[in-house]
Scaffold this motif. Structure first.
Motif, PDB file in Angstrom:
ATOM      1  N   ALA A 812       0.834  -1.208   0.000  1.00  0.00           N
ATOM      2  CA  ALA A 812       0.000   0.000   0.000  1.00  0.00           C
ATOM      3  C   ALA A 812       0.869   1.259   0.000  1.00  0.00           C
ATOM      4  O   ALA A 812       0.558   2.251  -0.671  1.00  0.00           O
ATOM      5  CB  ALA A 812      -0.932  -0.005   1.209  1.00  0.00           C
ATOM      6  N   TYR A 813       1.971   1.238   0.720  1.00  0.00           N
ATOM      7  CA  TYR A 813       2.872   2.398   0.787  1.00  0.00           C
ATOM      8  C   TYR A 813       3.545   2.650  -0.556  1.00  0.00           C
ATOM      9  O   TYR A 813       3.652   3.795  -1.011  1.00  0.00           O
ATOM     10  CB  TYR A 813       3.917   2.152   1.873  1.00  0.00           C
ATOM     11  N   VAL A 814       3.980   1.574  -1.193  1.00  0.00           N
ATOM     12  CA  VAL A 814       4.688   1.719  -2.468  1.00  0.00           C
ATOM     13  C   VAL A 814       3.763   2.255  -3.555  1.00  0.00           C
ATOM     14  O   VAL A 814       4.164   3.073  -4.396  1.00  0.00           O
ATOM     15  CB  VAL A 814       5.306   0.368  -2.891  1.00  0.00           C
ATOM     16  N   LYS A 819       0.907  12.589  -0.854  1.00  0.00           N
ATOM     17  CA  LYS A 819       0.611  12.654   0.575  1.00  0.00           C
ATOM     18  C   LYS A 819      -0.061  11.386   1.074  1.00  0.00           C
ATOM     19  O   LYS A 819      -0.070  11.100   2.284  1.00  0.00           O
ATOM     20  CB  LYS A 819      -0.280  13.854   0.878  1.00  0.00           C
ATOM     21  N   TYR A 820      -0.603  10.588   0.153  1.00  0.00           N
ATOM     22  CA  TYR A 820      -1.292   9.374   0.578  1.00  0.00           C
ATOM     23  C   TYR A 820      -0.306   8.307   1.062  1.00  0.00           C
ATOM     24  O   TYR A 820      -0.687   7.404   1.811  1.00  0.00           O
ATOM     25  CB  TYR A 820      -2.160   8.843  -0.551  1.00  0.00           C
ATOM     26  N   ALA A 821       0.956   8.411   0.649  1.00  0.00           N
ATOM     27  CA  ALA A 821       1.956   7.493   1.188  1.00  0.00           C
ATOM     28  C   ALA A 821       2.162   7.750   2.673  1.00  0.00           C
ATOM     29  O   ALA A 821       2.246   6.819   3.491  1.00  0.00           O
ATOM     30  CB  ALA A 821       3.263   7.655   0.422  1.00  0.00           C
ATOM     31  N   ALA A 823      -0.073   9.131   4.600  1.00  0.00           N
ATOM     32  CA  ALA A 823      -1.325   8.737   5.239  1.00  0.00           C
ATOM     33  C   ALA A 823      -1.364   7.236   5.497  1.00  0.00           C
ATOM     34  O   ALA A 823      -1.839   6.768   6.548  1.00  0.00           O
ATOM     35  CB  ALA A 823      -2.511   9.172   4.391  1.00  0.00           C
ATOM     36  N   VAL A 824      -0.854   6.444   4.530  1.00  0.00           N
ATOM     37  CA  VAL A 824      -0.836   4.989   4.698  1.00  0.00           C
ATOM     38  C   VAL A 824       0.073   4.606   5.854  1.00  0.00           C
ATOM     39  O   VAL A 824      -0.259   3.726   6.685  1.00  0.00           O
ATOM     40  CB  VAL A 824      -0.378   4.313   3.383  1.00  0.00           C
ATOM     41  N   GLU A 825       1.233   5.266   5.967  1.00  0.00           N
ATOM     42  CA  GLU A 825       2.154   4.944   7.054  1.00  0.00           C
ATOM     43  C   GLU A 825       1.545   5.329   8.411  1.00  0.00           C
ATOM     44  O   GLU A 825       1.671   4.587   9.404  1.00  0.00           O
ATOM     45  CB  GLU A 825       3.480   5.667   6.840  1.00  0.00           C
ATOM     46  N   ILE A 826       0.875   6.492   8.472  1.00  0.00           N
ATOM     47  CA  ILE A 826       0.216   6.900   9.720  1.00  0.00           C
ATOM     48  C   ILE A 826      -0.879   5.904  10.086  1.00  0.00           C
ATOM     49  O   ILE A 826      -1.034   5.506  11.254  1.00  0.00           O
ATOM     50  CB  ILE A 826      -0.366   8.316   9.573  1.00  0.00           C
ATOM     51  N   PHE A 827      -1.637   5.488   9.073  1.00  0.00           N
ATOM     52  CA  PHE A 827      -2.718   4.528   9.337  1.00  0.00           C
ATOM     53  C   PHE A 827      -2.153   3.224   9.877  1.00  0.00           C
ATOM     54  O   PHE A 827      -2.726   2.619  10.806  1.00  0.00           O
ATOM     55  CB  PHE A 827      -3.507   4.274   8.056  1.00  0.00           C
ATOM     56  N   ALA A 828      -1.023   2.789   9.302  1.00  0.00           N
ATOM     57  CA  ALA A 828      -0.412   1.549   9.796  1.00  0.00           C
ATOM     58  C   ALA A 828       0.047   1.715  11.241  1.00  0.00           C
ATOM     59  O   ALA A 828      -0.120   0.805  12.082  1.00  0.00           O
ATOM     60  CB  ALA A 828       0.757   1.162   8.901  1.00  0.00           C
TER      61      ALA A 828
END
Length: 868
Positions: A812-814, A819-821, A823-828
C-alpha cells in the motif's frame, strides 16, 4: 522548351558574330569608302532625336504573319496586323515621359533625351529584329571608316513578356546594354549571373507568389489547387509557389499544367480533378491563350470555385464578360500597381499624324482608329468612302482617352524615370570620386551603355503618385501589387475593383491592407469559402499527419498530461513548476501537496493519533490507580507500564508525518517511529517470555526457570533490544539521512521526505518485523496454557493484528502517490497501536472497571466458586 530556346539563342549569337565579322571586313578591307548596313527590317516605329537615345519595345500589333519559305528567292519580311490599343498607349506613355523629363529643369539640365520605339508584334522573331535595329541603328551607311562613334542608344525599355526578355537579355548582354522591363515577371530573370544587365519595374513572380501567400493566409485558405500555363511564366511561378506555401502551413491540393495545344481531353481531365478535389480555392498563373479553353469548360459545367488570378489575367477583358459572370464573379486577383500620370490624357489626345508624318506608329494607330489611310503629301485621302484629314476628334474614343487604369504604362513611366535619374547621377559625377578605374567618371562625348549599370543600382526616387522606386541587388523593383475583386456592373459585365494592396516596403504586419467589406463572393451568404484539408486542431491536441497525404491533412491527438498545444505539430512540455490546465492550452502553477493539518485527511489522522495517546494515558492512569490489584500486578506491572508508555509514543510519532516536511521532522519521524515500536514490541516479547517461564516454574521440573526472568533481566533484555534499533537509526541518519524532497514529476508539487537510504529504512522495518514475529510465535505456542495464564491468547491476537497491518502496509505504501503514502504509514502506525492497546489492555480494564469482584487473587487462581 528551354533547350530549344537555348539552341536558338546559340545560333543567333553565332549569326550575330558572323554579321559583325562581315561588317568589320566590309569596313576594313572593302573597296567602299563607307560602312554599309547589310540588312534593314521594316518595323513599325516612332522616334525623336536627342543628345542621348533610349530605346523601347512595345506590343502595338497582336498578330504576326511569317511568309512561307520557298528557298528559291529571298523570303519576304513578316508583317503584323490587328492593332492593340493598350500596347500603343503604353508606348505613348514612354514618349510622354521623355517629353516631361526634357521639360524638367532640375532633371538632366541641358540634356535632351530622344527615343526610338518599336513594335514587337508579340513575336520573339520580330522583337529580336527590333532589338538589332536599336543596337545597330537604322542608318544605311557610315562615312567614318573606323566604324566608331557614340553608340546609337544607352538602354532599352522592354520587353513586355518574360520569354522575350530572356532571349533578348542574352543578346544584349553581349553588347553590355542595360534593359529595363516593365512587364516581364519571370523570377528566373533575377539571376544576375545569367542576366547582369536586366532590370525591371514590375515585381518578379517570386514577389507575386509572396503576395498571393498574404491573401491565402489572411483568409485561412490552407488547401488550394494550383493551375499554371506551360511556359516560363507558369512553370517558374509554380516552383516558387510550392516553396512558399508551406511557410504558413498551406498545401497544394492538386497541381495541373495547362496544355499548349488546347487539348480538350486534357482540359476535361483537369476539370474532373477540380470537381473531385475538396479544395474550394484555385490559384491560376496563366495568360488568356492558355486559360480560355479551361474557363469555357468551367462555364459549360457551371463549376463554382474561388479563383485567385495572377497579374497576367487578373484584369483581362476576355473574362470580364457577362457570360463568365456566373462562375468568375468574386474572383480575387493580383494586379500590377495602378498609377496616375498627370498630363498623359492630354498628350494622347494631341497625337496627329500630320504633326509628325514620319511617325509610322501614330499613322498606323490613326488608320486603325478611323479606318482610313493618311497621305502626308495630300494631307488627306479617301478610303472606303471616308476621308482621313488628321483632324478627327480622338475624344470620341472613350477607351483610348481613358487613363484611369494605368498599370503597364505606369511601369513604363517608372522605368524611363529610373534611367533618367541614373543618367543624372552619372553626369554629375565628381572626377576623382567616380566609380570607374582610378576614380574616373563617364564622359558625355563617349558614353558607353555599360557605364549606366552602376548608377541604375543606386536609383532611389519617389513618383508623383507617391510610390518609391529602387532596385535591389537582383535588379528587381520594390514589390507592390493591387488586389482586385471581380464584381458585376451595369450591363451584366464584370469589373475588377481594387479592394487592397500588398506592399513589401511596409513593415511586417502591414504588408497586406485589405478591405474585406468591398469584396464580393460567389458563394452562399456572400461569405468567403472554407478551404482546408483538416480542421485546425483544438487547443490541447497536436497534429498527426495522415500517411500518404500532405501535411495539411492530419488527425488531432490529445496531448499528454503536463503538455500543452495551441494548434501545433507537437505538444510542448510545461516547465518543472507548471502543469497543463484541463484544456491543455496553457501551463498553470502546480498545486502544492502535502499531508496538512488543514485538510480532512490530516484532521482525521491527527485526531485519531491524539485519541490513541489519550487512551494510552487513560489506561496508564487506571493501571497506576489500581497498581496494587492482582490484575495489574500479574505478569510484571512494570512491563505493562512500559508498553503503555511506548504505545503513547507510537501514537504521538504519527503527528510528525503531518505538515510540510522539514529536515528535522524527516529525521525524527522514522527514528521515533522505529524506536517506539521496538520498545513496545520488545516489552511484549519479554512479557510473553515471562508468561512461558511462569508456567514452567509452576511445574516441579521447572522450579529454576524464573531465576533467568527476574525484573533486572527483563529490563536488560528490553534495553538491549531497543538499543540495537537505536544503533540502526544512528547509522542511517549519519550516512544517508532522510531529507525533504520536492517531487515535481506529477501534476502537483508534492513535498515529501525522501528516505535517503532504502536499505536503512528496510532494516528498521525488518528489525521491528523480526521482533513481532518472534513474539507472535512464542505467544502462539503458549496460547493453550491454563486459563490462569490466558494473557498469552491476548498477546497472540495482538501480534496477529500487528503483523497483518505491517504486511499490508508495504504494497500500500509503495503504490500510494504523494501525501497518501504518508497517510498509509500513519494509518499503519495507528492501526497497529490500537490493535496492541485494545488486545492487551482492554480485557484488563474491563475487569478493573466493570467487574472489580473478579480482580482478586482467588479469581485469577481459578478458585472462585462457580455460579449456579
Amino acid at each position: 522548351m528551354l533547350a530549344s530556346l537555348y539552341l536558338f539563342l546559340y545560333l543567333l549569337w553565332k549569326s550575330l558574330s558572323l554579321l559583325l565579322l562581315l561588317l568589320s571586313v566590309t569596313c576594313s578591307f572593302g573597296t567602299y569608302d563607307t560602312c554599309q548596313l547589310l540588312k534593314q527590317f521594316p518595323l513599325v516605329s516612332m522616334q525623336r532625336d536627342g543628345d542621348l537615345i533610349i530605346g523601347g519595345l512595345f506590343e502595338v500589333h497582336l498578330i504576326t504573319v511569317f511568309p512561307e519559305l520557298t528557298f528559291r528567292a529571298e523570303p519576304d519580311q513578316p508583317w503584323c496586323y490587328q492593332f492593340y490599343l493598350d500596347g500603343f498607349k503604353t508606348a505613348q506613355a514612354m514618349a510622354f515621359t521623355i517629353d516631361e523629363i526634357n521639360k524638367n529643369p532640375n532633371l538632366l539640365p541641358n540634356i535632351t533625351l530622344g527615343y526610338r520605339l518599336y513594335d514587337n508584334c508579340i513575336k520573339l522573331g520580330v522583337a529580336l529584329r527590333a532589338a538589332m535595329a536599336l543596337i545597330s541603328g537604322t542608318e544605311t551607311s557610315f562615312s567614318d571608316l573606323s566604324c566608331s562613334g557614340t553608340p546609337p542608344l544607352l538602354a532599352i525599355v522592354g520587353d513586355s513578356t518574360s520569354t522575350h526578355s530572356i532571349a533578348m537579355s542574352s543578346v544584349l548582354d553581349l553588347f553590355r546594354m542595360p534593359m529595363v522591363s516593365y512587364f516581364a515577371t519571370c523570377s528566373c530573370l533575377s539571376d544576375k549571373q545569367r542576366y547582369p544587365f536586366f532590370f525591371r519595374t514590375i515585381p518578379s513572380d517570386a514577389f507575386q507568389v509572396r503576395a498571393m501567400m498574404q491573401i491565402l493566409k489572411h483568409f485561412g485558405w490552407t488547401w488550394v489547387g494550383l493551375i499554371v500555363s506551360n511556359d516560363d511564366y507558369g512553370l517558374n511561378a509554380a516552383q516558387s509557389f510550392h516553396q512558399d506555401i508551406s511557410v504558413f502551413g498551406g498545401c497544394v491540393a492538386f497541381y495541373e499544367i495547362l496544355p499548349k495545344d488546347n487539348d480538350m481531353k486534357e482540359i476535361r481531365r483537369i476539370i474532373n480533378v477540380i470537381q473531385t478535389s475538396t479544395s474550394r480555392v484555385i490559384v491560376v498563373y496563366s495568360n488568356e491563350a492558355y486559360l480560355l479553353p479551361l474557363m469555357d469548360e468551367v462555364l459549360r459545367l457551371n463549376v463554382t470555385r474561388q479563383w485567385i488570378a495572377s497579374e497576367a489575367w487578373s484584369l483581362s477583358p476576355v473574362f470580364l464578360t457577362p457570360s463568365m459572370l456566373p462562375v468568375l464573379r468574386g474572383t480575387l486577383g493580383i494586379a500590377v500597381r495602378r498609377g496616375e500620370i498627370v498630363g498623359l490624357q492630354e498628350f494622347l489626345l494631341s497625337l496627329r499624324p500630320d504633326s509628325d508624318p514620319g511617325n509610322v506608329m501614330v499613322i498606323k494607330f490613326w488608320e486603325d482608329m478611323f479606318q482610313c489611310r493618311f497621305n502626308p503629301v495630300k494631307a488627306q485621302t479617301e478610303m472606303n468612302g471616308r476621308v482621313c484629314s488628321g483632324n478627327e476628334d480622338l475624344t470620341t474614343s472613350l477607351e483610348y482617352s481613358d487613363v484611369s487604369e494605368l498599370r503597364g504604362s505606369y511601369n513604363v513611366y517608372k522605368a524611363v524615370y529610373a534611367l533618367a535619374y541614373a543618367l543624372h547621377d552619372l553626369l554629375h559625377c565628381v572626377p576623382g570620386k567616380g566609380p570607374f578605374s582610378g576614380g574616373s567618371c563617364a564622359s558625355l562625348h563617349n558614353l558607353q551603355p555599360w557605364q549606366l549599370l552602376h548608377y541604375l543600382h543606386g536609383v532611389n526616387f519617389t513618383t508623383a503618385y507617391g510610390d518609391q522606386v529602387s532596385f535591389d541587388e537582383n535588379g528587381d523593383a520594390l514589390a507592390i501589387y493591387d488586389i482586385v475583386s471581380w464584381t458585376g456592373v451595369s450591363g451584366g459585365a464584370m469589373k475588377g475593383r481594387e479592394v487592397g494592396v500588398v506592399d513589401e516596403s511596409q513593415p511586417a504586419g502591414k504588408v497586406l491592407r485589405l478591405d474585406d467589406e468591398k469584396i464580393v463572393w460567389n458563394f452562399e451568404n456572400n461569405r468567403p469559402p472554407h478551404s482546408v484539408c483538416s480542421e485546425p486542431c483544438p487547443p490541447g491536441t497536436r497534429k498527426a499527419t495522415k500517411k500518404g497525404l500532405p501535411v495539411c491533412c492530419f488527425d488531432c491527438i490529445p496531448c499528454a498530461d503536463g503538455e500543452i498545444s495551441t494548434d501545433a505539430s507537437e505538444c510542448l512540455k510545461c516547465p518543472e513548476d507548471l502543469w497543463s490546465n484541463p484544456q491543455k492550452d496553457r501551463c498553470v502553477p502546480k498545486e502544492v501537496e502535502f499531508l496538512s493539518y488543514e485538510d480532512a485527511l490530516g484532521i482525521s489522522l491527527s485526531t485519531a493519533s491524539l485519541f490513541g495517546a489519550c487512551a494510552c494515558a487513560g489506561v496508564l492512569a487506571v493501571f497506576a490507580h489500581h497498581r496494587q490489584t492482582p490484575v495489574v500486578r500479574a505478569n510484571n506491572s512494570e512491563l505493562s507500564f512500559l508498553i503503555l508508555m511506548s504505545l503513547k509514543l507510537c501514537f504521538l510519532c504519527a503527528l510528525l508525518f503531518i505538515g510540510q516536511p522539514r529536515l528535522w521532522t524527516c529525521q525524527l519521524r522514522h527514528a521515533v517511529f522505529g524506536i517506539s515500536f521496538v520498545l513496545c514490541v520488545s516489552s511484549i516479547l519479554v512479557k510473553t517470555m515471562v508468561v512461558v517461564a511462569v508456567f514452567k516454574a509452576s511445574r516441579p521440573e521447572g522450579q529454576g526457570a524464573m531465576k533467568w526472568f527476574g525484573a533486572p533481566q527483563q529490563r536488560g533484555t528490553v534495553l538491549i533490544l531497543t538499543a540495537f534499533q537505536v544503533v540502526i537509526c544512528a547509522v542511517w541518519l549519519s550516512t544517508a539521512s532522510p531529507a525533504p524532497h520536492k517531487n515535481t514529476q506529477s501534476s502537483k508539487i508534492v513535498f515529501e521526505c525522501a528516505v535517503g537510504s532504502m536499505a536503512g529504512f528496510a532494516t528498521l522495518l525488518g528489525y521491528i518485523g523480526l521482533l513481532a514475529a518472534v513474539s507472535f510465535l512464542l505467544a502462539f505456542l503458549a496460547r493453550n496454557l491454563p486459563d490462569t495464564f490466558n494473557e498469552a491468547k491476548f498477546i497472540t491476537f495482538s501480534m496477529l493484528i500487528f503483523c497483518a497491518v505491517w504486511i499490508a502496509f508495504i504494497p500500500a505504501y509503495v503504490s500510494s502517490p504523494g501525501k497518501y503514502a504518508d497517510a498509509v504509514e500513519i494509518f499503519a502506525i495507528l492501526a497497529s497501536s490500537f490493535g496492541l492497546l485494545i488486545s492487551i489492555f482492554a480485557p484488563k480494564c474491563y475487569i478493573i472497571l466493570l467487574h472489580p469482584e473478579r480482580n482478586t487473587k482467588k479469581a485469577l487462581m481459578g478458585r472462585t466458586p462457580a455460579k449456579n
